[in-house]
Design a protein around this motif. Structure first.
Motif, PDB file in Angstrom:
ATOM      1  N   PHE A  58       0.842  -1.192   0.000  1.00 17.84           N
ATOM      2  CA  PHE A  58       0.000   0.000   0.000  1.00 17.84           C
ATOM      3  C   PHE A  58       0.880   1.246   0.000  1.00 17.84           C
ATOM      4  CE2 PHE A  58      -2.963  -3.134   1.486  1.00 17.84           C
ATOM      5  CZ  PHE A  58      -4.190  -2.706   1.011  1.00 17.84           C
ATOM      6  N   GLY A  59       0.486   2.226  -0.795  1.00 14.88           N
ATOM      7  CA  GLY A  59       1.182   3.508  -0.830  1.00 14.88           C
ATOM      8  C   GLY A  59       0.380   4.559  -0.089  1.00 14.88           C
ATOM      9  N   GLU A  60       0.958   5.743   0.031  1.00 12.71           N
ATOM     10  CA  GLU A  60       0.282   6.836   0.736  1.00 12.71           C
ATOM     11  C   GLU A  60      -1.063   7.168   0.111  1.00 12.71           C
ATOM     12  OE1 GLU A  60       2.716  10.313   1.332  1.00 12.71           O
ATOM     13  OE2 GLU A  60       4.465   9.063   1.752  1.00 12.71           O
ATOM     14  N   SER A  61      -1.150   7.087  -1.201  1.00 13.36           N
ATOM     15  CA  SER A  61      -2.399   7.433  -1.884  1.00 13.36           C
ATOM     16  C   SER A  61      -3.485   6.373  -1.679  1.00 13.36           C
ATOM     17  CB  SER A  61      -2.148   7.621  -3.381  1.00 13.36           C
ATOM     18  OG  SER A  61      -1.642   6.423  -3.941  1.00 13.36           O
ATOM     19  N   ASP A  62      -3.108   5.191  -1.200  1.00 15.95           N
ATOM     20  CA  ASP A  62      -4.075   4.119  -0.973  1.00 15.95           C
ATOM     21  C   ASP A  62      -4.654   4.137   0.439  1.00 15.95           C
ATOM     22  OD1 ASP A  62      -3.463   3.130  -3.534  1.00 15.95           O
ATOM     23  OD2 ASP A  62      -1.795   1.948  -2.732  1.00 15.95           O
ATOM     24  N   LEU A  63      -4.149   5.020   1.300  1.00 18.49           N
ATOM     25  CA  LEU A  63      -4.520   5.023   2.717  1.00 18.49           C
ATOM     26  C   LEU A  63      -5.284   6.278   3.100  1.00 18.49           C
ATOM     27  CD1 LEU A  63      -1.082   3.851   4.126  1.00 18.49           C
ATOM     28  CD2 LEU A  63      -3.137   2.457   3.858  1.00 18.49           C
ATOM     29  N   THR A  64      -6.217   6.109   4.037  1.00 20.13           N
ATOM     30  CA  THR A  64      -6.962   7.231   4.608  1.00 20.13           C
ATOM     31  C   THR A  64      -6.958   7.054   6.121  1.00 20.13           C
ATOM     32  OG1 THR A  64      -8.425   7.256   2.694  1.00 20.13           O
ATOM     33  CG2 THR A  64      -9.160   8.457   4.649  1.00 20.13           C
ATOM     34  N   LEU A  72     -10.108   6.387  15.994  1.00 16.38           N
ATOM     35  CA  LEU A  72      -9.117   6.471  14.933  1.00 16.38           C
ATOM     36  C   LEU A  72      -9.458   5.414  13.902  1.00 16.38           C
ATOM     37  CD1 LEU A  72      -6.361   7.308  13.673  1.00 16.38           C
ATOM     38  CD2 LEU A  72      -5.312   5.626  15.213  1.00 16.38           C
ATOM     39  N   SER A  73      -9.668   5.823  12.655  1.00 18.77           N
ATOM     40  CA  SER A  73     -10.000   4.901  11.568  1.00 18.77           C
ATOM     41  C   SER A  73      -8.882   4.933  10.541  1.00 18.77           C
ATOM     42  CB  SER A  73     -11.297   5.301  10.879  1.00 18.77           C
ATOM     43  OG  SER A  73     -12.364   5.299  11.789  1.00 18.77           O
ATOM     44  N   ILE A  74      -8.409   3.751  10.184  1.00 17.75           N
ATOM     45  CA  ILE A  74      -7.395   3.627   9.144  1.00 17.75           C
ATOM     46  C   ILE A  74      -7.985   2.737   8.062  1.00 17.75           C
ATOM     47  CG2 ILE A  74      -5.062   2.897   8.599  1.00 17.75           C
ATOM     48  CD1 ILE A  74      -4.395   3.326  11.588  1.00 17.75           C
ATOM     49  N   HIS A  75      -8.106   3.294   6.865  1.00 17.78           N
ATOM     50  CA  HIS A  75      -8.734   2.583   5.751  1.00 17.78           C
ATOM     51  C   HIS A  75      -7.725   2.483   4.615  1.00 17.78           C
ATOM     52  CE1 HIS A  75     -11.900   1.257   3.040  1.00 17.78           C
ATOM     53  NE2 HIS A  75     -11.442   2.130   2.164  1.00 17.78           N
ATOM     54  N   GLY A  76      -7.620   1.300   4.051  1.00 16.80           N
ATOM     55  CA  GLY A  76      -6.730   1.090   2.914  1.00 16.80           C
ATOM     56  C   GLY A  76      -7.454   0.419   1.778  1.00 16.80           C
ATOM     57  N   GLU A  77      -7.247   0.954   0.577  1.00 15.67           N
ATOM     58  CA  GLU A  77      -7.888   0.373  -0.599  1.00 15.67           C
ATOM     59  C   GLU A  77      -6.957   0.563  -1.785  1.00 15.67           C
ATOM     60  OE1 GLU A  77     -12.102   0.535  -3.015  1.00 15.67           O
ATOM     61  OE2 GLU A  77     -11.878   1.641  -1.156  1.00 15.67           O
ATOM     62  N   LYS A  78      -6.581  -0.552  -2.394  1.00 15.25           N
ATOM     63  CA  LYS A  78      -5.702  -0.500  -3.558  1.00 15.25           C
ATOM     64  C   LYS A  78      -6.500  -0.029  -4.760  1.00 15.25           C
ATOM     65  CE  LYS A  78      -1.949  -2.142  -4.216  1.00 15.25           C
ATOM     66  NZ  LYS A  78      -0.639  -1.534  -4.333  1.00 15.25           N
ATOM     67  N   ALA A  79      -5.991   0.999  -5.401  1.00 18.32           N
ATOM     68  CA  ALA A  79      -6.623   1.484  -6.619  1.00 18.32           C
ATOM     69  C   ALA A  79      -6.209   0.582  -7.776  1.00 18.32           C
ATOM     70  CB  ALA A  79      -6.202   2.924  -6.888  1.00 18.32           C
ATOM     71  N   ALA A  80      -7.184   0.097  -8.509  1.00 18.64           N
ATOM     72  CA  ALA A  80      -6.890  -0.753  -9.659  1.00 18.64           C
ATOM     73  C   ALA A  80      -6.304   0.104 -10.770  1.00 18.64           C
ATOM     74  CB  ALA A  80      -8.157  -1.452 -10.140  1.00 18.64           C
ATOM     75  N   LYS A  81      -5.150  -0.295 -11.237  1.00 21.04           N
ATOM     76  CA  LYS A  81      -4.489   0.466 -12.301  1.00 21.04           C
ATOM     77  C   LYS A  81      -4.927  -0.090 -13.649  1.00 21.04           C
ATOM     78  CE  LYS A  81      -0.540   1.508  -9.448  1.00 21.04           C
ATOM     79  NZ  LYS A  81       0.885   1.323  -9.239  1.00 21.04           N
ATOM     80  N   GLU A  82      -5.480   0.803 -14.462  1.00 24.00           N
ATOM     81  CA  GLU A  82      -5.964   0.373 -15.775  1.00 24.00           C
ATOM     82  C   GLU A  82      -4.793   0.141 -16.715  1.00 24.00           C
ATOM     83  OE1 GLU A  82      -9.078   2.679 -17.506  1.00 24.00           O
ATOM     84  OE2 GLU A  82      -9.919   3.151 -15.560  1.00 24.00           O
ATOM     85  N   GLY A  83      -4.923  -0.864 -17.518  1.00 22.30           N
ATOM     86  CA  GLY A  83      -3.910  -1.137 -18.529  1.00 22.30           C
ATOM     87  C   GLY A  83      -2.674  -1.842 -17.983  1.00 22.30           C
ATOM     88  N   GLU A  84      -2.652  -2.144 -16.701  1.00 21.92           N
ATOM     89  CA  GLU A  84      -1.494  -2.822 -16.118  1.00 21.92           C
ATOM     90  C   GLU A  84      -1.614  -4.313 -16.385  1.00 21.92           C
ATOM     91  OE1 GLU A  84       0.380  -3.859 -11.752  1.00 21.92           O
ATOM     92  OE2 GLU A  84      -0.872  -2.090 -11.964  1.00 21.92           O
ATOM     93  N   GLU A  85      -0.610  -4.846 -17.037  1.00 18.98           N
ATOM     94  CA  GLU A  85      -0.623  -6.280 -17.324  1.00 18.98           C
ATOM     95  C   GLU A  85       0.134  -7.000 -16.230  1.00 18.98           C
ATOM     96  OE1 GLU A  85       0.322  -7.848 -21.116  1.00 18.98           O
ATOM     97  OE2 GLU A  85      -0.509  -6.115 -22.143  1.00 18.98           O
TER      98      GLU A  85
END
Length: 155
Positions: A58-64, A72-85
């Motif tokens: 997980f990167g910084e952009s994937d975490l809230t 205290l709430s910590i949420h993580g969600e991987k953003a699906a990258k389009e076109g990634e093979e």
């Protein structure tokens, strides 16, 4: 399932009783996350604590991270990258699923900051007691001391 004995923490802290009770309850209930991601809570000072979560991938952009009403709430969600093979995965040992962890904070506990380092998320907490609630030392006087103060005011 892991079992953590938090009783030593009850003896060494004041004001975090509710935090440890809530953690105990959360550890005893399967809430769908299956203990993911794993985390540690450590005491780093007299009134300082750190939550460390293992969130490989997980990167910084994937975490809230959000604090609302002593939660205290910590949420993580991987953003699906389009076109990634990606090749065919033969074994998936690194979890990339979304998660949502909540920690109940004691009164006057604030989040100082968060840092992502080597796949570990560190969230630093500090207990800051307002001046009005801090203990005060009251000077004890005797009747003769009070009489001297009254005499000095009269003069």
């Amino acid at each position: 399932m892991r079992h953590f004995d938090l009783s030593p923490l009850y003896r060494s802290t004041v004001g975090f009783d509710r935090l440890f009770s809530m953690m105990n309850q959360m550890a005893n209930v399967e809430n769908g996350t299956g203990g993911y991601p794993p985390y540690n809570i450590e005491r780093t000072g007299e009134n300082a604590y750190r939550i460390t979560m293992a969130i490989a991938g997980f990167g910084e952009s994937d975490l809230t991270i959000e604090v609302k009403e002593n939660t205290l709430s910590i949420h993580g969600e991987k953003a699906a990258k389009e076109g990634e093979e990606r090749g065919d995965v033969l074994y998936r040992g690194i979890a990339e699923r979304s998660f949502d962890r909540r920690f109940q904070l004691a009164d006057h506990v604030i989040v100082r900051g968060a840092a992502l380092e080597n796949g570990l998320l560190h969230v630093d907490l500090v207990r800051e007691i307002p001046e009005a609630l801090k203990p005060r030392t009251i000077e004890i006087t005797t009747k003769t001391d009070e009489a001297k103060v009254i005499d000095q005011k009269a003069a």
